[in-house]
Design an enzyme around this catalytic site. Structure first.
Site, PDB file in Angstrom:
ATOM      1  N   ASN A 147       0.815  -1.223   0.000  1.00 41.30           N
ATOM      2  CA  ASN A 147       0.000   0.000   0.000  1.00 41.30           C
ATOM      3  C   ASN A 147       0.852   1.278   0.000  1.00 41.30           C
ATOM      4  O   ASN A 147       0.357   2.348   0.329  1.00 41.30           O
ATOM      5  CB  ASN A 147      -1.003  -0.005   1.159  1.00 41.30           C
ATOM      6  N   ARG A 285       3.608   7.196  11.290  1.00 45.29           N
ATOM      7  CA  ARG A 285       3.119   6.685  12.569  1.00 45.29           C
ATOM      8  C   ARG A 285       2.967   7.842  13.545  1.00 45.29           C
ATOM      9  O   ARG A 285       3.819   8.748  13.595  1.00 45.29           O
ATOM     10  CB  ARG A 285       4.086   5.655  13.178  1.00 45.29           C
ATOM     11  N   GLN A 314      -4.202   3.359  18.577  1.00 42.92           N
ATOM     12  CA  GLN A 314      -5.308   3.208  17.635  1.00 42.92           C
ATOM     13  C   GLN A 314      -6.206   2.075  18.083  1.00 42.92           C
ATOM     14  O   GLN A 314      -5.681   1.002  18.353  1.00 42.92           O
ATOM     15  CB  GLN A 314      -4.756   2.956  16.228  1.00 42.92           C
ATOM     16  N   HIS A 333      -7.028   6.046  10.453  1.00 46.83           N
ATOM     17  CA  HIS A 333      -5.948   5.399   9.688  1.00 46.83           C
ATOM     18  C   HIS A 333      -6.541   4.640   8.490  1.00 46.83           C
ATOM     19  O   HIS A 333      -6.980   3.498   8.613  1.00 46.83           O
ATOM     20  CB  HIS A 333      -5.200   4.446  10.621  1.00 46.83           C
TER      21      HIS A 333
HETATM   22  P1  NDP Z   1      10.300   1.694   3.274  1.00 48.64           P
HETATM   23  O1  NDP Z   1      10.963   0.665   4.097  1.00 48.64           O
HETATM   24  O2  NDP Z   1      10.340   1.578   1.791  1.00 48.64           O
HETATM   25  O3  NDP Z   1      10.875   3.141   3.630  1.00 48.64           O
HETATM   26  C1  NDP Z   1      11.246   3.522   4.893  1.00 48.64           C
HETATM   27  C2  NDP Z   1      12.362   4.517   4.750  1.00 48.64           C
HETATM   28  O4  NDP Z   1      12.616   5.096   6.031  1.00 48.64           O
HETATM   29  C3  NDP Z   1      13.675   3.895   4.270  1.00 48.64           C
HETATM   30  O5  NDP Z   1      14.168   4.668   3.198  1.00 48.64           O
HETATM   31  C4  NDP Z   1      14.549   3.988   5.508  1.00 48.64           C
HETATM   32  O6  NDP Z   1      15.886   4.229   5.229  1.00 48.64           O
HETATM   33  C5  NDP Z   1      14.007   5.246   6.148  1.00 48.64           C
HETATM   34  N1  NDP Z   1      14.403   5.371   7.546  1.00 48.64           N
HETATM   35  C6  NDP Z   1      14.344   4.467   8.538  1.00 48.64           C
HETATM   36  N2  NDP Z   1      14.802   4.997   9.682  1.00 48.64           N
HETATM   37  C7  NDP Z   1      15.146   6.267   9.414  1.00 48.64           C
HETATM   38  C8  NDP Z   1      15.683   7.323  10.190  1.00 48.64           C
HETATM   39  N3  NDP Z   1      15.954   7.146  11.484  1.00 48.64           N
HETATM   40  N4  NDP Z   1      15.918   8.496   9.574  1.00 48.64           N
HETATM   41  C9  NDP Z   1      15.658   8.673   8.263  1.00 48.64           C
HETATM   42  N5  NDP Z   1      15.148   7.705   7.465  1.00 48.64           N
HETATM   43  C10 NDP Z   1      14.894   6.516   8.042  1.00 48.64           C
HETATM   44  O7  NDP Z   1       8.790   1.729   3.786  1.00 48.64           O
HETATM   45  P2  NDP Z   1       7.534   2.469   3.158  1.00 48.64           P
HETATM   46  O8  NDP Z   1       7.979   3.736   2.512  1.00 48.64           O
HETATM   47  O9  NDP Z   1       6.714   1.519   2.356  1.00 48.64           O
HETATM   48  O10 NDP Z   1       6.725   2.769   4.489  1.00 48.64           O
HETATM   49  C11 NDP Z   1       7.252   3.652   5.475  1.00 48.64           C
HETATM   50  C12 NDP Z   1       6.362   3.648   6.697  1.00 48.64           C
HETATM   51  O11 NDP Z   1       5.110   4.241   6.394  1.00 48.64           O
HETATM   52  C13 NDP Z   1       5.995   2.264   7.247  1.00 48.64           C
HETATM   53  O12 NDP Z   1       7.012   1.729   8.059  1.00 48.64           O
HETATM   54  C14 NDP Z   1       4.737   2.548   8.016  1.00 48.64           C
HETATM   55  O13 NDP Z   1       5.058   2.974   9.337  1.00 48.64           O
HETATM   56  C15 NDP Z   1       4.122   3.708   7.253  1.00 48.64           C
HETATM   57  N6  NDP Z   1       2.965   3.263   6.461  1.00 48.64           N
HETATM   58  C16 NDP Z   1       1.751   3.845   6.705  1.00 48.64           C
HETATM   59  C17 NDP Z   1       0.617   3.411   6.046  1.00 48.64           C
HETATM   60  C18 NDP Z   1      -0.707   4.075   6.258  1.00 48.64           C
HETATM   61  O14 NDP Z   1      -1.744   3.471   5.933  1.00 48.64           O
HETATM   62  N7  NDP Z   1      -0.764   5.286   6.766  1.00 48.64           N
HETATM   63  C19 NDP Z   1       0.667   2.286   5.098  1.00 48.64           C
HETATM   64  C20 NDP Z   1       2.023   1.842   4.818  1.00 48.64           C
HETATM   65  C21 NDP Z   1       3.093   2.285   5.524  1.00 48.64           C
HETATM   66  P3  NDP Z   1      16.890   3.163   4.637  1.00 48.64           P
HETATM   67  O15 NDP Z   1      16.070   1.990   4.176  1.00 48.64           O
HETATM   68  O16 NDP Z   1      17.557   3.936   3.561  1.00 48.64           O
HETATM   69  O17 NDP Z   1      17.748   2.797   5.779  1.00 48.64           O
END
Ligand code: NDP
Length: 401
Positions: A147, A285, A314, A333
């Site tokens: 998603n 989140r 939630q 959400h």
């Molecule tokens: P990804 O894993 O593709 O992206 C997460 C990104 O966050 C990665 O690029 C990662 O960096 C980066 N990251 C992690 N820790 C840090 C930090 N401390 N500082 C900066 N960057 C950081 O996941 P998605 O993009 O698919 O999803 C992200 C989040 O969105 C999910 O974990 C979830 O919490 C939320 N979400 C919400 C939804 C909703 O319905 N509202 C649905 C889906 C997701 P790198 O990998 O480069 O280390």
């Protein structure tokens, strides 16, 4: 034979739908990075149906029961007397969605003696104490990418809604008014603004791509830098830390997972470093921002608007201050639970179950914790620890509903 305990959100108040607004949804077979969408052997639902609520059962009942497994579905998930806690002691698999999460705290792990697998039907496994999962040798998997695009669309919608002052303007129509000045006194164009994402993973990057045609200046901060050609294609400015990004942006969208490094990242101190009148859109989140610092910043004018769809806990209690703070555009959400997304994460959940029951490896991209450590997507984007503290407050929702 396994007992599968599945927590889903309630059906619509008017009952489970007998018909839908549309007859079909587009068929998507690949994500933007080339990874295939879920590939279970079969599904027992029609894409476009409501699958995430109790009666939808993620389309799993026929599949599980035909193999002799037991499926228990409930929405009653919080508090020691909940159906979830009563069913937990002999469950082998727990499934829930981040929208209506079954918080898997250390205490609940201690009660779940037979637990082997926790599936997040969606993305974001912070509702599970990942440290406890590692300590107990329980596998945690989610449906990576299912998603991400859905959420990126919601982000663009919310940025436009805040900057153009859409929600109050819609309100004037409903109230029978024609109050143009009231609508436009807080309405701006996005064109020319600086927009930044904290994290440019699947969602963050998709949001940047969708915002590019608005002729805005795009920024990002992430732990790892994007390839040079992507930075050039989108005209991105990379920031080595979050402070540097928030200082120059008019709009900030938050797209990191919640884990110990990101919990409470946007506190009074960081928000004070933003430009006065900035907007925050957080679909990642709720706990990544300090709840009360956001309220204070909206009241003082430091923030011009805050929108998102993620809260903590939630469901949010009725007296959660984000329900009534000024200039907000919150939804429950929902961004990752469109009917389109549900078809993918229901199929992905089935794919994970098929692999598990056949003793075959679960797709590496889906793994968060495996064999006592962070694995797959979890090893890339999470840090070890527990982000479930305070989740017991979700039980208050029932009392105030
Ligand atoms: P990804 O894993 O593709 O992206 C997460 C990104 O966050 C990665 O690029 C990662 O960096 C980066 N990251 C992690 N820790 C840090 C930090 N401390 N500082 C900066 N960057 C950081 O996941 P998605 O993009 O698919 O999803 C992200 C989040 O969105 C999910 O974990 C979830 O919490 C939320 N979400 C919400 C939804 C909703 O319905 N509202 C649905 C889906 C997701 P790198 O990998 O480069 O280390």
């Amino acid at each position: 034979m396994a007992k599968v305990l599945c927590v889903l959100y309630d059906d619509p108040v008017d009952g489970y739908p007998k018909e839908y607004a549309r007859d079909d949804i587009p068929k998507i077979t690949k994500y933007p990075d080339g990874q295939t969408t879920p590939t279970p052997k079969a599904v027992d639902f029609k894409p476009g149906e409501l699958l995430g609520s109790v009666s939808g059962e993620l389309g799993l009942r026929k599949f599980l029961e035909s193999q002799g497994h037991t499926l228990v579905v409930t929405s009653d998930k919080d508090g020691p007397n909940s159906a979830f806690e009563k069913e937990l002691p002999d469950a082998e698999i727990v499934i829930s969605q981040p929208f209506w999460p079954a918080y898997m705290t250390k205490e609940r792990f201690d009660k779940a003696k037979k637990l082997k697998l926790i599936i997040t039907a969606g993305i974001g496994s912070d509702h599970t104490d990942l440290q406890a999962a590692m300590d107990k040798g329980v596998t945690v998997a989610e449906v990576t990418y299912c998603n991400s695009i859905s959420v990126s669309e919601h982000i663009v919608m919310m940025i436009l809604a805040l900057v153009r002052n859409y929600i109050p303007s819609y309100g004037w129509v409903i109230k029978g008014g024609w109050n143009i000045a009231d609508c436009v006194e807080r309405s701006y164009d996005l064109e020319g603004m600086n927009i930044g994402t904290v994290a440019a993973g699947r969602i963050g990057l998709a949001a940047l791509r969708r915002l590019k045609p608005f002729d805005v200046k795009l920024h990002y901060y992430d732990k790892h830098r994007l390839p040079n050609e992507v930075e050039q294609e989108l005209g991105l400015t990379f920031h080595p830390n979050v402070e540097s990004l928030v200082k120059v942006c008019d709009v900030v969208t938050i797209n990191t997972p919640l884990h110990p490094e990101t919990e409470n990242l946007f506190d009074d101190k960081l928000i004070a470093k933003m430009k006065r009148g900035s907007y925050i859109v957080n679909t990642a989140r709720g706990k990544i921002v300090d709840r009360d610092a956001v309220v204070r910043a909206l009241e003082s004018g430091q923030l011009a608007g805050y929108a998102g769809d993620v809260w903590f806990p939630q469901p949010a209690p009725k007296d959660h201050p984000w329900r009534t703070m000024p200039h907000h555009g919150m939804t429950p959400h929902i961004s990752g639970s469109s009917l389109s997304a549900q078809a993918r994460y229901a199929a992905g959940t089935r794919e994970i179950l098929e692999s598990y029951f056949a003793n075959k490896p679960i797709r590496t991209e889906y793994l968060i914790v495996d064999k006592g450590k962070l694995a797959g997507a979890g090893a890339h984007s999470y840090t070890a620890g527990d982000a479930t503290k305070g989740s017991e407050d979700a039980a208050r929702f029932k009392k105030s509903a």
